[in-house]
Design an enzyme around this catalytic site. Structure first.
Site, PDB file in Angstrom:
ATOM      1  N   HIS B  80       0.845  -1.209   0.000  1.00  0.00           N
ATOM      2  CA  HIS B  80       0.000   0.000   0.000  1.00  0.00           C
ATOM      3  C   HIS B  80       0.873   1.248   0.000  1.00  0.00           C
ATOM      4  O   HIS B  80       1.275   1.761   1.038  1.00  0.00           O
ATOM      5  CB  HIS B  80      -0.918  -0.005   1.230  1.00  0.00           C
ATOM      6  CG  HIS B  80      -2.058   0.963   1.096  1.00  0.00           C
ATOM      7  ND1 HIS B  80      -3.350   0.636   1.416  1.00  0.00           N
ATOM      8  CD2 HIS B  80      -2.106   2.238   0.658  1.00  0.00           C
ATOM      9  CE1 HIS B  80      -4.145   1.670   1.184  1.00  0.00           C
ATOM     10  NE2 HIS B  80      -3.401   2.664   0.732  1.00  0.00           N
ATOM     11  N   HIS B  82       1.616   5.123  -2.140  1.00  0.00           N
ATOM     12  CA  HIS B  82       1.230   6.134  -3.142  1.00  0.00           C
ATOM     13  C   HIS B  82       2.506   6.716  -3.726  1.00  0.00           C
ATOM     14  O   HIS B  82       3.244   7.405  -3.021  1.00  0.00           O
ATOM     15  CB  HIS B  82       0.380   7.229  -2.500  1.00  0.00           C
ATOM     16  CG  HIS B  82      -0.916   6.718  -1.947  1.00  0.00           C
ATOM     17  ND1 HIS B  82      -2.068   6.670  -2.691  1.00  0.00           N
ATOM     18  CD2 HIS B  82      -1.231   6.189  -0.734  1.00  0.00           C
ATOM     19  CE1 HIS B  82      -3.055   6.153  -1.954  1.00  0.00           C
ATOM     20  NE2 HIS B  82      -2.565   5.838  -0.757  1.00  0.00           N
ATOM     21  N   ARG B  84       2.485   8.658  -6.460  1.00  0.00           N
ATOM     22  CA  ARG B  84       2.108  10.007  -6.920  1.00  0.00           C
ATOM     23  C   ARG B  84       2.401  10.317  -8.381  1.00  0.00           C
ATOM     24  O   ARG B  84       2.044  11.386  -8.848  1.00  0.00           O
ATOM     25  CB  ARG B  84       2.773  11.086  -6.053  1.00  0.00           C
ATOM     26  CG  ARG B  84       2.489  10.971  -4.578  1.00  0.00           C
ATOM     27  CD  ARG B  84       1.020  11.168  -4.275  1.00  0.00           C
ATOM     28  NE  ARG B  84       0.768  11.272  -2.834  1.00  0.00           N
ATOM     29  CZ  ARG B  84      -0.368  10.908  -2.252  1.00  0.00           C
ATOM     30  NH1 ARG B  84      -1.354  10.404  -2.978  1.00  0.00           N
ATOM     31  NH2 ARG B  84      -0.528  11.049  -0.956  1.00  0.00           N
ATOM     32  N   ASN B 114      -4.703   6.396  -7.320  1.00  0.00           N
ATOM     33  CA  ASN B 114      -5.194   7.789  -7.285  1.00  0.00           C
ATOM     34  C   ASN B 114      -4.145   8.799  -7.751  1.00  0.00           C
ATOM     35  O   ASN B 114      -3.810   9.746  -7.054  1.00  0.00           O
ATOM     36  CB  ASN B 114      -5.736   8.149  -5.899  1.00  0.00           C
ATOM     37  CG  ASN B 114      -4.701   8.016  -4.795  1.00  0.00           C
ATOM     38  OD1 ASN B 114      -3.662   7.375  -4.985  1.00  0.00           O
ATOM     39  ND2 ASN B 114      -4.967   8.615  -3.655  1.00  0.00           N
ATOM     40  N   ASP B 172      -8.756   3.309  -3.559  1.00  0.00           N
ATOM     41  CA  ASP B 172      -8.207   3.816  -2.305  1.00  0.00           C
ATOM     42  C   ASP B 172      -8.228   5.344  -2.281  1.00  0.00           C
ATOM     43  O   ASP B 172      -7.830   5.989  -3.233  1.00  0.00           O
ATOM     44  CB  ASP B 172      -6.771   3.333  -2.118  1.00  0.00           C
ATOM     45  CG  ASP B 172      -6.224   3.734  -0.765  1.00  0.00           C
ATOM     46  OD1 ASP B 172      -6.822   3.314   0.250  1.00  0.00           O
ATOM     47  OD2 ASP B 172      -5.235   4.482  -0.712  1.00  0.00           O
ATOM     48  N   HIS B 199     -10.823   0.567   0.769  1.00  0.00           N
ATOM     49  CA  HIS B 199     -10.668   1.706   1.686  1.00  0.00           C
ATOM     50  C   HIS B 199     -12.020   1.861   2.360  1.00  0.00           C
ATOM     51  O   HIS B 199     -12.939   2.462   1.808  1.00  0.00           O
ATOM     52  CB  HIS B 199     -10.289   2.973   0.916  1.00  0.00           C
ATOM     53  CG  HIS B 199     -10.125   4.176   1.796  1.00  0.00           C
ATOM     54  ND1 HIS B 199      -9.084   5.058   1.651  1.00  0.00           N
ATOM     55  CD2 HIS B 199     -10.838   4.637   2.847  1.00  0.00           C
ATOM     56  CE1 HIS B 199      -9.182   6.019   2.575  1.00  0.00           C
ATOM     57  NE2 HIS B 199     -10.251   5.780   3.299  1.00  0.00           N
ATOM     58  N   HIS B 252      -5.540  -0.646   5.476  1.00  0.00           N
ATOM     59  CA  HIS B 252      -5.336   0.150   6.697  1.00  0.00           C
ATOM     60  C   HIS B 252      -6.475   0.039   7.721  1.00  0.00           C
ATOM     61  O   HIS B 252      -7.129   1.016   8.045  1.00  0.00           O
ATOM     62  CB  HIS B 252      -5.057   1.613   6.368  1.00  0.00           C
ATOM     63  CG  HIS B 252      -5.881   2.190   5.222  1.00  0.00           C
ATOM     64  ND1 HIS B 252      -7.240   2.120   5.170  1.00  0.00           N
ATOM     65  CD2 HIS B 252      -5.495   2.836   4.097  1.00  0.00           C
ATOM     66  CE1 HIS B 252      -7.670   2.721   4.063  1.00  0.00           C
ATOM     67  NE2 HIS B 252      -6.619   3.161   3.398  1.00  0.00           N
ATOM     68  N   ASP B 325       0.897   2.516   3.701  1.00  0.00           N
ATOM     69  CA  ASP B 325       0.062   3.609   3.189  1.00  0.00           C
ATOM     70  C   ASP B 325       0.906   4.878   3.022  1.00  0.00           C
ATOM     71  O   ASP B 325       0.458   5.994   3.315  1.00  0.00           O
ATOM     72  CB  ASP B 325      -1.147   3.874   4.097  1.00  0.00           C
ATOM     73  CG  ASP B 325      -2.199   4.754   3.411  1.00  0.00           C
ATOM     74  OD1 ASP B 325      -2.037   5.061   2.208  1.00  0.00           O
ATOM     75  OD2 ASP B 325      -3.178   5.125   4.072  1.00  0.00           O
ATOM     76  N   HIS B 329       3.076  14.104   0.890  1.00  0.00           N
ATOM     77  CA  HIS B 329       2.434  15.398   0.592  1.00  0.00           C
ATOM     78  C   HIS B 329       3.457  16.503   0.762  1.00  0.00           C
ATOM     79  O   HIS B 329       4.327  16.426   1.634  1.00  0.00           O
ATOM     80  CB  HIS B 329       1.264  15.658   1.531  1.00  0.00           C
ATOM     81  CG  HIS B 329       0.069  14.809   1.249  1.00  0.00           C
ATOM     82  ND1 HIS B 329      -0.658  14.925   0.081  1.00  0.00           N
ATOM     83  CD2 HIS B 329      -0.515  13.832   1.959  1.00  0.00           C
ATOM     84  CE1 HIS B 329      -1.645  14.043   0.101  1.00  0.00           C
ATOM     85  NE2 HIS B 329      -1.578  13.349   1.223  1.00  0.00           N
TER      86      HIS B 329
END
Lengths: 337, 461
Positions: B80, B82, B84, B114, B172, B199, B252, B325, B329
């Site tokens: 899991h 991200h 980006r 995503n 997710d 999710h 999660h 996860d 950011h």
């Protein structure tokens, strides 16, 4: 000086001597507002910025009058006039303001914690004038002052806070302040607006208004925000009013010498009946008067102290801890806090 | 569960001997002293005393890693993450994300859909795999979207994305609110032997909340998300997994109620697996105090009771694996009012010590703890990874279990710095990470780390 903190972000975590100190200071400032010339030179040459991201008449006016009576220069910035509309972040706005060297920023913001964020980014005192559903410390201080004046004490009293506690920063600040000062706090309202989790924060929770007011010394009504009564938290304003409007009947459940507070602005006929609002128990106008005194005290303590520190630093650059910083803890121990 | 073949780089480099280490075998659930020989990117032999035999075997140009005092583990599999890219390269790229992964001993990641554009087409899946190939660090396994554009309306093309290389489907970040769509997703994913990664948050109950609903949210005046927002979704999707026979993987997991339901569902024979994040294992909603936005994520950090239930679920096997996860950011998305802050925390570089901490605290024994980040997650996605077996890809994490270090966001390989563990004293670090027998990360000895980190950063493209 008993209040050594750099900011006033909330009442949570303040000690009883610190709150007492602010209330005592406020009491001594009340006299200024009774004079013909309502002005003292305490903060002459100081600049106080009122940074308001939410509409407010009462609190902003109160802060402005308080600052002016201390001879500070005041600047009012409201969200519509500020950079918020242009997409500037709160921290950028804060840094820009800080670069103009204000001596304090009074901030109201719809997001809980926004004053904490500001405090991390600027080096002048931040005074929280209401953040989201978090705290409104000067409102609670003026409530405490009003209660102390009318009752002669705070410790041992039972205070019912009635209404939309969930969304109320006034309720939270009062809960923290009243409990620190030794009062019992009862939250009264429907479960949607008074969730049971508040009992973990030390409040007694009662859904029934009449039962909730039984033998209380103080009733504090919260303003109902009409936009929240949209059928999600409660069916309608009428339904709410039917159960929680403070009528003379309900007041009769309280102690004979009960006093009734309201942070304003009131919705007459919704959360409080006019009979009660205008009646003998109501101390609502005292609250407004005390609001100016409390805000003078807070500004004076936070800004004036910096002035004193700055002066002592010029005199003695090796000075170590400023006098003000040394004061709080030993006395805290002495009062058995 | 069908196993997928994973292309190996298959280079002809000199053989490599990892000598004198303690091997952690997550499948046999034991540790043993042995040497490990890597040849052509695969594990060629695991035996005690290979190092003595080697000269006789005539391997003169053999590379050698002295693993004395170190633990030799299968490279970790984080299902899991991200990454980006495409679309949010200012937060992370496939290159920086996989660099962070290998720095943490993670040799395989499954990356969520995503991105912008969303990974809801074979083209985006192929783009991700091409970028991963170019980065040549950790192995990347894309997760395709359940619905086109994560909009929750129409199914994404599972077959095309599967052929291009997805290993699971998930919306997710945007929970599938339409129960019928979720049902169809479980049915379709079943054809390809892929799990639907759930999710589990009911958006109506989330209702604009920004942290767990409880005493802390009431104290801070922040809008709360009740644990029931997760519970009702897990309950719904267990029913749908039962209906369809599809494989439901709960991402999660964070609430005590969900752990109970997963336990019951598994006992009832429903095909369900679950993962938990290190932050839900080690932090509670108290971490939000002072409006720390690096403690904001979805689902939110919950109470100590929930945390204890997660540890218990991990120990009794209800929770199959640990996944980070990893959600990078930019600082500007976190240095704002709590209400406005982006959800998510980074985790690849702190995964290992936070898993070893479970051993320190007596929650799991070492091989079981490592199984939760290697063989178990690999099995959920049907990947032949995460084990120490002759003939398997030599994806290895060679770990110094005693290495102490302090989490310093300025030192991350990830582009983003949003860790809730800033300042934590950690123990345990991957000192060599290998993918297909190739060293993709190497730690300098203690004391020279910061300098080495700088040098590596400069060397990055």
């Amino acid at each position: 000086m008993l209040f050594a903190r750099p900011h006033l972000l909330g009442l949570e975590g303040l000690t009883a001597p610190e709150i007492d100190f602010l209330l005592d200071s406020a009491e001594s400032f009340k006299e200024v507002s009774e004079r013909e010339i309502k002005k003292v030179p305490a903060l002459r040459g100081r600049t106080v910025v009122n940074l308001f991201y939410e509409a407010s008449t009462r609190t902003r006016t109160s802060f402005e009058i308080a600052a002016k009576r201390l001879s500070a220069d005041t600047i009012n910035l409201s969200a519509s006039a500020s950079s918020a509309a242009k997409g500037e972040t709160l921290t950028d706005t804060a840094r820009n303001l800080a670069a103009m060297r204000p001596d304090a920023i009074v901030v109201r913001h719809p997001s809980s914690g926004a004053p904490d964020l500001l405090a991390r980014h600027v080096d002048c005192p931040i005074i929280n004038a209401g953040d989201g559903a978090h705290e409104h410390p000067t409102q609670a201080l003026l409530d405490l002052l009003t209660i102390r004046e009318r009752k002669g004490r705070i410790a041992g009293l039972t205070v019912a806070i009635v209404g939309d506690v969930l969304h109320s920063r006034v309720a939270r600040s009062n809960l923290f302040g009243l409990r620190t000062m030794g009062a019992k706090v009862r939250f009264v309202g429907p479960p949607t607006l008074v969730p049971p989790g508040f009992s973990e924060l030390g409040a007694e929770i009662v859904w029934d208004l009449h039962e909730g007011l039984k033998d209380v010394d103080v009733v504090m009504m919260l303003r109902i925000q009409r936009e929240r009564m949209n059928g999600r938290y409660f069916s309608s304003l009428d339904e709410y009013s039917r159960l929680y409007c403070l009528s003379a009947d309900a007041v009769a459940r309280a102690r004979e010498d009960v006093i009734i507070l309201h942070p304003g602005p009131m919705n007459r006929g919704v959360e409080i009946s006019s009979t009660v609002a205008d009646g003998p128990y109501s101390v609502i106008m005292d609250q407004v008067t005390n609001g100016v005194a409390v805000r003078m005290a807070v500004l004076y303590v936070l800004v004036g102290r910096r002035k004193a520190e700055a002066e002592s630093e010029t005199v003695d650059s090796e000075g170590g801890a400023p006098v003000a910083l040394a004061a709080a803890s030993p006395r805290r121990a002495a009062t058995g806090e | 569960m069908s196993e997928r073949t994973v292309p190996s780089a298959g280079r002809s480099e000199p053989p490599l001997l990892v000598a004198g280490g303690t091997l952690v075998d997550p499948v046999a659930r034991r540790t043993r002293r042995a040497d490990l020989l890597v040849r052509d990117g695969v594990i060629a032999a695991i035996e005690a005393g290979i190092s003595e035999q080697l000269p006789r075997r005539g391997a003169s140009t053999i590379h050698r890693i002295d693993a004395t005092g170190l633990l030799v583990m299968p490279g970790f599999v984080d299902i899991h993450v991200h990454l980006r890219e495409p679309g949010f390269e200012y937060k992370e790229t496939i290159a920086t994300g996989t660099r962070a992964a290998v720095a943490g001993g993670v040799t395989s990641v499954a990356c969520m859909a995503n991105t912008r554009p969303v990974n809801d087409s074979p083209a985006v899946t192929r783009f991700i795999l091409e970028r991963a190939h170019a980065a040549a660090l950790a192995k990347v396994f894309p997760v395709g979207a359940v619905s086109l554009g994560l909009a929750g309306e129409q199914l994404a093309p599972f077959a095309g994305m599967y052929d291009s290389g997805i290993v699971a489907v998930s919306d997710d970040g945007m929970p599938v609110m339409d129960a019928e769509l979720m049902r169809r997703a479980l049915e379709c994913a079943k054809m390809f032997g892929m799990p639907v990664i759930d999710h589990a948050e009911d958006r109506a109950l989330v209702a604009g909340g920004v942290m767990h609903e409880g005493a802390v949210s009431l104290r801070l005046g922040l809008r709360g998300i009740p644990a029931a927002a997760e519970d009702v979704m897990v309950a719904r999707d267990i029913a749908l997994a039962g209906l369809t026979g599809g494989h439901l993987h709960v991402a999660h997991i964070s609430s005590a109620g969900s752990v109970r339901m997963v336990r019951m569902a598994r006992a009832a024979g429903i095909r369900i697996t679950a993962e938990v994040s290190p932050h839900h294992l080690w932090l509670t909603d108290e971490a939000v105090t002072d409006y720390r936005t690096n403690a904001k994520m979805a689902p939110p950090l919950r109470t100590e009771d929930d945390r204890q239930a997660l540890l218990e679920g991990l120990a009794d096997g209800t929770i199959d694996c640990i996944a980070t996860d990893h959600a990078p950011h930019h600082k500007d998305e976190k240095d704002v009012e709590f209400d406005c802050a982006a959800n998510g925390v980074i985790g690849l570089e702190t995964l290992l010590p936070l898993v070893l901490r479970l051993v320190e605290h007596g929650v799991l024994d070492l091989p079981t703890a490592i199984a939760k980040i290697s063989s178990e997650p690999a099995a959920i996605l049907g990947l032949p990874l995460g084990t120490l077996e002759v003939g398997r890809a030599a994806d290895l994490a060679i770990v110094d279990p005693q290495r102490e270090w302090t989490v310093d966001p300025s030192q991350t390989f990830s582009k983003s710095k949003n860790t809730p563990f800033e300042g934590w004293k950690m123990r345990g670090r991957a000192v060599y990470t290998m993918v297909d027998g190739r060293t993709v990360h190497e730690e300098r000895p203690a004391g020279t780390h910061a300098k080495a980190g700088e040098a590596e950063r400069e060397a990055r493209p």
